[in-house]
Design an enzyme around this catalytic site. Sequence first.
Site, mmCIF file in Angstrom:
data_model
loop_
_atom_site.group_PDB
_atom_site.id
_atom_site.type_symbol
_atom_site.label_atom_id
_atom_site.label_comp_id
_atom_site.label_asym_id
_atom_site.label_seq_id
_atom_site.Cartn_x
_atom_site.Cartn_y
_atom_site.Cartn_z
ATOM 1 N N ARG A 1 0.851 -1.202 0.000
ATOM 2 C CA ARG A 1 0.000 0.000 0.000
ATOM 3 C C ARG A 1 0.876 1.237 0.000
ATOM 4 O O ARG A 1 1.793 1.358 0.823
ATOM 5 C CB ARG A 1 -0.886 -0.011 1.256
ATOM 6 N N ARG B 1 -5.943 -0.083 -4.822
ATOM 7 C CA ARG B 1 -4.990 -0.350 -3.725
ATOM 8 C C ARG B 1 -4.785 -1.856 -3.551
ATOM 9 O O ARG B 1 -5.666 -2.655 -3.870
ATOM 10 C CB ARG B 1 -5.477 0.275 -2.421
ATOM 11 N N ASP C 1 -6.536 -2.732 1.929
ATOM 12 C CA ASP C 1 -7.176 -1.738 2.797
ATOM 13 C C ASP C 1 -7.687 -2.491 4.024
ATOM 14 O O ASP C 1 -8.390 -3.503 3.873
ATOM 15 C CB ASP C 1 -8.353 -1.126 2.016
ATOM 16 N N ASP D 1 -9.801 -1.743 7.387
ATOM 17 C CA ASP D 1 -10.598 -0.777 8.153
ATOM 18 C C ASP D 1 -11.121 -1.432 9.429
ATOM 19 O O ASP D 1 -11.585 -2.587 9.395
ATOM 20 C CB ASP D 1 -11.799 -0.307 7.328
HETATM 21 N N1 LIG Z 1 -12.558 2.993 11.676
HETATM 22 C C1 LIG Z 1 -11.487 3.311 10.915
HETATM 23 N N2 LIG Z 1 -10.737 2.332 10.333
HETATM 24 C C2 LIG Z 1 -9.670 2.644 9.559
HETATM 25 N N3 LIG Z 1 -9.257 3.911 9.307
HETATM 26 C C3 LIG Z 1 -9.971 4.909 9.866
HETATM 27 C C4 LIG Z 1 -11.104 4.659 10.685
HETATM 28 N N4 LIG Z 1 -11.605 5.856 11.101
HETATM 29 C C5 LIG Z 1 -10.825 6.795 10.575
HETATM 30 N N5 LIG Z 1 -9.832 6.248 9.834
HETATM 31 C C6 LIG Z 1 -8.807 7.049 9.137
HETATM 32 O O1 LIG Z 1 -9.146 7.120 7.769
HETATM 33 C C7 LIG Z 1 -7.962 7.402 7.051
HETATM 34 C C8 LIG Z 1 -8.134 6.991 5.600
HETATM 35 O O2 LIG Z 1 -8.286 5.599 5.567
HETATM 36 P P1 LIG Z 1 -8.235 4.816 4.215
HETATM 37 O O3 LIG Z 1 -7.037 5.233 3.454
HETATM 38 O O4 LIG Z 1 -8.406 3.373 4.516
HETATM 39 O O5 LIG Z 1 -9.513 5.456 3.508
HETATM 40 P P2 LIG Z 1 -10.241 5.000 2.238
HETATM 41 O O6 LIG Z 1 -10.270 3.496 2.205
HETATM 42 O O7 LIG Z 1 -9.706 5.700 1.022
HETATM 43 O O8 LIG Z 1 -11.687 5.546 2.484
HETATM 44 P P3 LIG Z 1 -12.687 5.202 3.653
HETATM 45 O O9 LIG Z 1 -12.155 5.909 4.870
HETATM 46 O O10 LIG Z 1 -13.946 5.788 3.149
HETATM 47 O O11 LIG Z 1 -12.691 3.697 3.795
HETATM 48 C C9 LIG Z 1 -6.880 6.619 7.761
HETATM 49 O O12 LIG Z 1 -5.642 7.291 7.725
HETATM 50 C C10 LIG Z 1 -7.402 6.464 9.186
HETATM 51 O O13 LIG Z 1 -6.635 7.180 10.122
HETATM 52 N N1 LIG Z 2 -16.305 -2.606 -3.877
HETATM 53 C C1 LIG Z 2 -15.400 -1.869 -3.251
HETATM 54 N N2 LIG Z 2 -15.238 -0.581 -3.590
HETATM 55 C C2 LIG Z 2 -14.292 0.161 -2.965
HETATM 56 C C3 LIG Z 2 -13.482 -0.400 -1.954
HETATM 57 C C4 LIG Z 2 -13.682 -1.753 -1.608
HETATM 58 O O1 LIG Z 2 -13.009 -2.313 -0.707
HETATM 59 N N3 LIG Z 2 -14.654 -2.447 -2.267
HETATM 60 N N4 LIG Z 2 -12.542 0.341 -1.349
HETATM 61 C C5 LIG Z 2 -12.307 1.562 -1.745
HETATM 62 C C6 LIG Z 2 -11.180 2.271 -1.147
HETATM 63 O O2 LIG Z 2 -11.585 3.101 -0.167
HETATM 64 C C7 LIG Z 2 -13.129 2.266 -2.745
HETATM 65 N N5 LIG Z 2 -14.127 1.440 -3.336
#
Ligand SMILES: Nc1ncnc2c1ncn2[C@@H]1O[C@H](COP(=O)(O)OP(=O)(O)OP(=O)(O)O)[C@@H](O)[C@H]1O
Ligand SMILES: Nc1nc2c(c(=O)[nH]1)N=C(CO)CN2
Length: 163
Positions: free
Chosen positions: A83, A94, A97, A99
């Site tokens: 990543r 990516r 990811d 979360d």
């Molecule tokens: N519950 C959570 N889990 C993971 N990251 C989080 C969470 N809440 C806030 N963040 C923050 O969100 C920031 C962006 O995360 P990430 O790069 O995974 O976002 P993304 O996948 O592009 O979009 P999304 O946040 O919508 O999933 C991270 O740097 C992290 O600090």
């Molecule tokens: N279906 C799907 N779509 C995405 C996903 C993912 O994990 N699944 N993650 C993303 C990055 O934030 C953006 N869009």
Amino acid sequence: MASVLIALGGNVGDVRATFTKAIANICGMTQAALVARSSDYMTAPWGDEQQEPFINACIEIETPLDPHALLFTLHKIEKKFGRDRANERRWGPRTLDLDIIAYDDVRLDKPELTLPHPRLFERAFVLVPLGEIAPDRPIAGQTPRQALASLSADGIERLPDLQ
Ligand SMILES: Nc1ncnc2c1ncn2[C@@H]1O[C@H](COP(=O)(O)OP(=O)(O)OP(=O)(O)O)[C@@H](O)[C@H]1O
Ligand SMILES: Nc1nc2c(c(=O)[nH]1)N=C(CO)CN2
């Protein structure tokens, strides 16, 4: 020990192989026990539709780490599997990811960590795998089963288990 739900996603490289190795790293690096792992799903890209389909899955772990230490470790694992946050667009392609969807019943509202995950209920690509491993767990007042009843699961296809 905390019960934590983690969503995995990716659409670059051999994502299913990355998931297998990443889950082993999560357990090793967070002193966690793996409680449950969903199937892998092929999912249509959400948010930014101009990219390859994603693979998604969810796991439940039990870990002694606090939420911030857990997030820090998950970021290290994302980096280890290619990543490159500096060179990616929001919701773009990516390798991995990770979360945090829910950490016990903890609620946090900080940009660096919001719990439960703020976009959970918009994302069938998270709720469908979550519905496999924790259908009746209340998360911010709703269970995955209830949330799925009002969300389309079009474009989400369960993949056969790897042998
Ligand atoms: N519950 C959570 N889990 C993971 N990251 C989080 C969470 N809440 C806030 N963040 C923050 O969100 C920031 C962006 O995360 P990430 O790069 O995974 O976002 P993304 O996948 O592009 O979009 P999304 O946040 O919508 O999933 C991270 O740097 C992290 O600090
Ligand atoms: N279906 C799907 N779509 C995405 C996903 C993912 O994990 N699944 N993650 C993303 C990055 O934030 C953006 N869009």
